[in-house]
Design an enzyme around this catalytic site. Structure first.
Site, PDB file in Angstrom:
ATOM      1  N   ASP A 130      42.515  -9.689 -13.017  1.00 57.36           N
ATOM      2  CA  ASP A 130      43.307  -9.986 -11.815  1.00 57.36           C
ATOM      3  C   ASP A 130      44.775 -10.169 -12.229  1.00 57.36           C
ATOM      4  O   ASP A 130      45.082 -10.248 -13.422  1.00 57.36           O
ATOM      5  CB  ASP A 130      42.750 -11.284 -11.199  1.00 57.36           C
ATOM      6  CG  ASP A 130      43.373 -11.634  -9.852  1.00 57.36           C
ATOM      7  OD1 ASP A 130      43.901 -10.727  -9.178  1.00 57.36           O
ATOM      8  OD2 ASP A 130      43.325 -12.825  -9.483  1.00 57.36           O
ATOM      9  N   ASP A 146      43.686  -8.681  -2.168  1.00 57.04           N
ATOM     10  CA  ASP A 146      43.572  -9.724  -1.149  1.00 57.04           C
ATOM     11  C   ASP A 146      43.739  -9.213   0.272  1.00 57.04           C
ATOM     12  O   ASP A 146      44.815  -9.283   0.851  1.00 57.04           O
ATOM     13  CB  ASP A 146      44.585 -10.831  -1.422  1.00 57.04           C
ATOM     14  CG  ASP A 146      44.303 -11.529  -2.738  1.00 57.04           C
ATOM     15  OD1 ASP A 146      43.194 -11.335  -3.279  1.00 57.04           O
ATOM     16  OD2 ASP A 146      45.179 -12.259  -3.214  1.00 57.04           O
ATOM     17  N   GLU A 176      49.518  -6.940 -12.130  1.00 54.30           N
ATOM     18  CA  GLU A 176      50.573  -6.016 -11.628  1.00 54.30           C
ATOM     19  C   GLU A 176      51.759  -5.956 -12.584  1.00 54.30           C
ATOM     20  O   GLU A 176      52.363  -4.881 -12.659  1.00 54.30           O
ATOM     21  CB  GLU A 176      51.024  -6.458 -10.233  1.00 54.30           C
ATOM     22  CG  GLU A 176      49.979  -6.254  -9.154  1.00 54.30           C
ATOM     23  CD  GLU A 176      48.797  -7.216  -9.279  1.00 54.30           C
ATOM     24  OE1 GLU A 176      49.008  -8.360  -9.721  1.00 54.30           O
ATOM     25  OE2 GLU A 176      47.671  -6.806  -8.958  1.00 54.30           O
TER      26      GLU A 176
HETATM   27  O1  MIG Z   1      45.206 -15.311  -5.088  1.00 48.39           O
HETATM   28  O2  MIG Z   1      41.901 -15.959  -8.914  1.00 48.39           O
HETATM   29  O3  MIG Z   1      43.010 -11.066  -5.683  1.00 48.39           O
HETATM   30  O4  MIG Z   1      40.449 -12.098  -5.724  1.00 48.39           O
HETATM   31  O5  MIG Z   1      40.168 -14.866  -6.046  1.00 48.39           O
HETATM   32  C1  MIG Z   1      45.342 -15.828  -6.317  1.00 48.39           C
HETATM   33  C2  MIG Z   1      42.150 -16.303  -7.587  1.00 48.39           C
HETATM   34  C3  MIG Z   1      44.761 -15.118  -7.490  1.00 48.39           C
HETATM   35  C4  MIG Z   1      43.869 -13.139  -6.494  1.00 48.39           C
HETATM   36  C5  MIG Z   1      42.705 -12.233  -6.410  1.00 48.39           C
HETATM   37  C6  MIG Z   1      41.545 -12.947  -5.806  1.00 48.39           C
HETATM   38  C7  MIG Z   1      41.217 -14.162  -6.639  1.00 48.39           C
HETATM   39  C8  MIG Z   1      42.434 -15.066  -6.732  1.00 48.39           C
HETATM   40  N1  MIG Z   1      43.564 -14.328  -7.261  1.00 48.39           N
END
Ligand code: MIG
Length: 754
Positions: free
Chosen positions: A406, A480, A409
């Site tokens: 995650d 998200d 980017e």
């Molecule tokens: O939004 O790790 O897209 O799936 O649950 C903050 C927490 C960071 C973004 C991800 C999401 C995940 C969340 N992360």
């Protein structure tokens, strides 16, 4: 820019063209893939998307008359002119794609002063496009172009008339069609015209911009803020061949472990072992099949990657092995950011090895993410990837079965990393501007390769940020979304465009991540999820819980029904994964992919194919209990009742909340398994074939579902032929694995079959 055409040289598959003011290169990769390269920054920037030498020995001729250089391959005719203008034709001379010779026409719609004022008020009046880009390609539009692909961009299937940016972006606000960029940069798209189809892939990782005739309906263009002009013209007689050619270049999704195709449950909000245990118990209690539970960032100790929060999640390894006994696999999240925390081993190792990116002054660059002050690994370097790869072992040893990448980017809380943060591309020093869009790609590669070394299984990596070609290493989810009907609607074209951009194994957060889900929305989303390659329900902290049993009995029953349907169809999905590894064709496909001559399919956003023979038409609107379905040519059978429908027509069908219209084409054979509570509960000893009316042939693939033994021949390939009367003949095309104890057939006629 390059001036007049002077001469050329041919060297193997490369044609170097000498112009008045510079050189260009045309490479014949194969008869229907042509690379156009104009080195602007340096001779060659190593591709992140394409690995290995993809050139095939191809017969071609080059000829030069005064002002034009003509290249002919068995499939294409390419003409190159002064100023390095390039036109592509089919071998028999029909124009496919030609450079636009005039200047772009920018119509200033707002003064700079007014723009500032409006921005001050919060309007996004800043138009993205610039008058010109350091790298720019402008192509003529004939008028009937449809554009597909470009990865995960929001909006509808056909991108004509819209513009987008490639700059991996994580913005948690509810996405709309107005968003120009999301998490992934996949600068590949397919142009479909009455007289042909082709793809263009711009292999450049800098921030780039694509305009599909929005600025001016006479042209479409691509512009990048740096790097080389480096693109591929990708031919093919049909749209499917263009997809196959693109994935030939950038790679196909490798066959995953079978369990990864089951149902996954996740939530950013499982804060303890107790929470997870309760979820695991409920699935078994309610007899809703589930294979995977995801661990979001709370399992870590203070959000430090490769650590375990023993206080809330018990001692490392205990919970995972308890879950394993109940048939669950675990996937743990890993962010790229490493907490700035002297004394924490991962940080210390990274500092000792000089693995983190540095700012323009040469100091280790720090931003803030979950763990507070955070530093960022420089994945462009092999030794950093090797180190990161090794780290996966920590989680594998605890019992993790997959890694979820995650925030890559990379996302940081104190605004984006500045462009001049120093990164490396191999040994070459470069900066964030060039490496941003490939950061998630290289992180996934490191994770994939690390898992590959850690155990003898097909690695399971899920990533949010991608570049072209990431499909070789990772499954993706679309980030998200929110629990909104608009996002359920967007999920379909988004997954379809991802599929034809090489990302076959993709899914959305079922039920929606942000905002509060409703029972009805969850019921409709699970109907899309059951046919999405990655089938994972996920939601955010602070939102209403949305596991299948959270609402009422009806919602639970509908979730169960569609999750069970997915488990029945597992062999069909697995066959499609096998096909995908070989051909690059996605699992979930836009109808246009197989029916490109039928104009009714060009803008179908609310239905899709699974493989070539199954058509799914989910209800995507609140309150709707009817669905308009377009069926393309042929006879289609209702999957649930066997009722026949003549194609090339629209139908208005009943679709109450507990149903999702699904059709199967005449002559299809659909393989099914019994419903288990999880893959691995018992061996799948019996294959049940649903035989739809009409003559047909189907190839079914079977292996151990876990490791790479199949690459050494340990698999079976069955060919089933039905003669249209319900009789099926089986032939083993390959036998290298234990076969089923029984293969049963069910002839489908007009009756309730499920
Ligand atoms: O939004 O790790 O897209 O799936 O649950 C903050 C927490 C960071 C973004 C991800 C999401 C995940 C969340 N992360």
């Amino acid at each position: 820019m390059t001036g007049k055409l002077i001469s050329y040289e041919v060297n193997d598959s490369d044609i170097t063209i000498i112009f008045e003011y510079g050189k260009g290169c045309i490479r014949v990769v194969k008869e229907d893939i042509i690379r156009v390269l104009c080195p602007l920054e340096m001779q060659e920037i190593p591709s992140k998307a394409i690995e290995g030498d993809k050139r095939q020995k191809t017969e071609f001729t080059v000829e030069m008359e005064e002002t034009v250089l003509t290249l002919r391959t068995p499939a294409l005719l390419v003409k190159i002119y002064d100023e390095f203008f390039v036109d592509f034709y089919t071998a028999d001379g029909s124009m496919l794609c030609s450079d636009y010779r005039e200047k772009r026409v920018l119509i200033p719609r707002i003064s700079e002063r007014m723009k500032k004022l409006m921005q001050g008020e919060g309007h996004n009046a800043a138009m993205l496009m610039k008058e010109s880009y350091p790298v720019q390609v402008v192509k003529k539009m004939d008028g009937d172009e449809k554009f597909y692909g470009l990865g995960d961009k929001p909006g509808f299937l056909n991108k004509r008339g819209y513009d987008f940016e490639n700059w991996n972006t994580s913005d948690p606000h509810a996405q709309t069609e107005a968003f120009k960029a999301l998490y992934k940069s996949i600068p590949f798209f397919i142009t479909l015209k009455e007289k042909g189809v082709y793809g263009l892939f711009f292999d450049n990782s800098y921030k780039s911009y694509v305009d599909f005739g929005r600025e001016n309906s006479s042209y479409f263009f691509y512009g990048a803020e740096g790097g080389n002009l480096d693109y591929y013209f990708i031919g093919g007689k049909k749209m499917t061949e263009v997809v196959a050619n693109y994935t030939y270049l950038t790679g196909t999704t490798p066959l995953p472990q079978l369990w990864t195709l089951g149902y996954h449950q996740s939530r950013f909000g499982y804060e303890s072992a107790e929470d997870i245990r309760e979820v695991a118990e409920n699935f078994r209690k309610y007899q809703v099949p589930c294979n995977v539970i995801h661990f979001d960032i709370d399992y870590m100790d203070g959000f430090r990657v490769f650590t375990w929060n023993a206080e809330n999640f018990e001692k490392p390894g205990a919970l995972t092995s308890e879950l394993e006994k109940k048939g669950y696999r675990t996937v743990t999240i890993v962010d790229p950011g490493v907490k700035f925390d002297p004394g924490y081993s991962v940080y210390d190792e990274g500092i000792a090895g000089d693995f983190f990116v540095r700012d323009a002054n040469g100091d280790v660059y720090i931003n803030t993410v979950w763990s507070g002050e955070t530093v960022f690994p420089d994945y462009g370097r092999q030794k950093v990837r090797d180190w990161w790869g090794e780290k996966q072992k920590y989680l594998v040893d605890i019992g993790t079965d997959g890694i979820w990448n995650d925030m890559n980017e990379p996302r940081s809380f104190r605004s984006d990393l500045p462009d001049d943060v120093q990164f490396y591309d191999g040994d070459r020093k470069t900066n964030h501007a060039e490496m941003h869009n490939v950061y998630g790609h290289l992180m996934s590669k490191a994770s994939y390769e690390g898992l590959m070394r850690a155990e003898e299984k097909r690695p399971f990596v899920i990533t949010r940020a991608c570049y072209a070609g990431t499909q070789k290493y990772a499954t993706v989810w679309t980030g998200d979304n929110h629990s909104l009907w608009a996002h359920l609607q967007m999920a379909v074209p988004q997954l379809l465009n991802l599929g034809i951009s090489g990302f076959s194994f993709a899914g959305t957060d079922v039920g929606g991540f942000g905002s509060d889900c409703t029972p009805e929305l969850l019921c409709r989303w699970v109907q899309v999820g059951a046919f999405s390659p990655l089938f994972r329900n996920h939601s955010s902290k602070g939102t209403i819980r949305q596991e299948p049993w959270q609402f009422d009995e009806e919602t639970l029953a509908i979730n169960k029904k569609f999750i069970e349907l997915r488990y029945r169809l597992l062999p069909y999905f697995y066959d499609l994964c096998h096909e995908c590894e070989e051909t690059g064709l996605p699992i979930m496909r836009p109808v246009v992919l197989h029916y490109e001559d039928d104009r009714e399919t060009w803008n179908l956003n609310g239905e899709f194919l699974v493989g070539e023979h199954m058509l799914v038409a989910p209800v995507l609107e609140q309150g709707a209990v009817k669905k308009t379905v377009y069926l393309p040519a042929g006879v289609w059978y209702d999957f649930f009742t066997g009722k026949p429908y003549e194609g090339r027509q629209y139908y208005l069908l009943d679709a109450p909340l507990d149903t999702c219209p699904v059709f199967v084409k005449e002559g299809s054979i659909i393989p099914t398994y019994e419903v288990l509570q999880y893959v691995g509960e018992r061996p799948y000893d019996t294959l049940k074939l649903l035989i739809f009316p009409g003559e047909g042939c189907y190839v079914h693939y079977q292996d151990n579902g876990i490791d790479f033994a199949y690459r050494k021949g340990e698999y079976n390939l069955y060919e089933f032929r039905s003669d249209g009367t319900g009789t099926v003949r089986t032939e083993m095309l390959h036998e290298g694995y234990r076969t089923y104890k029984a293969v049963e057939t069910i002839a489908i006629t007009e009756q309730d079959i499920l």
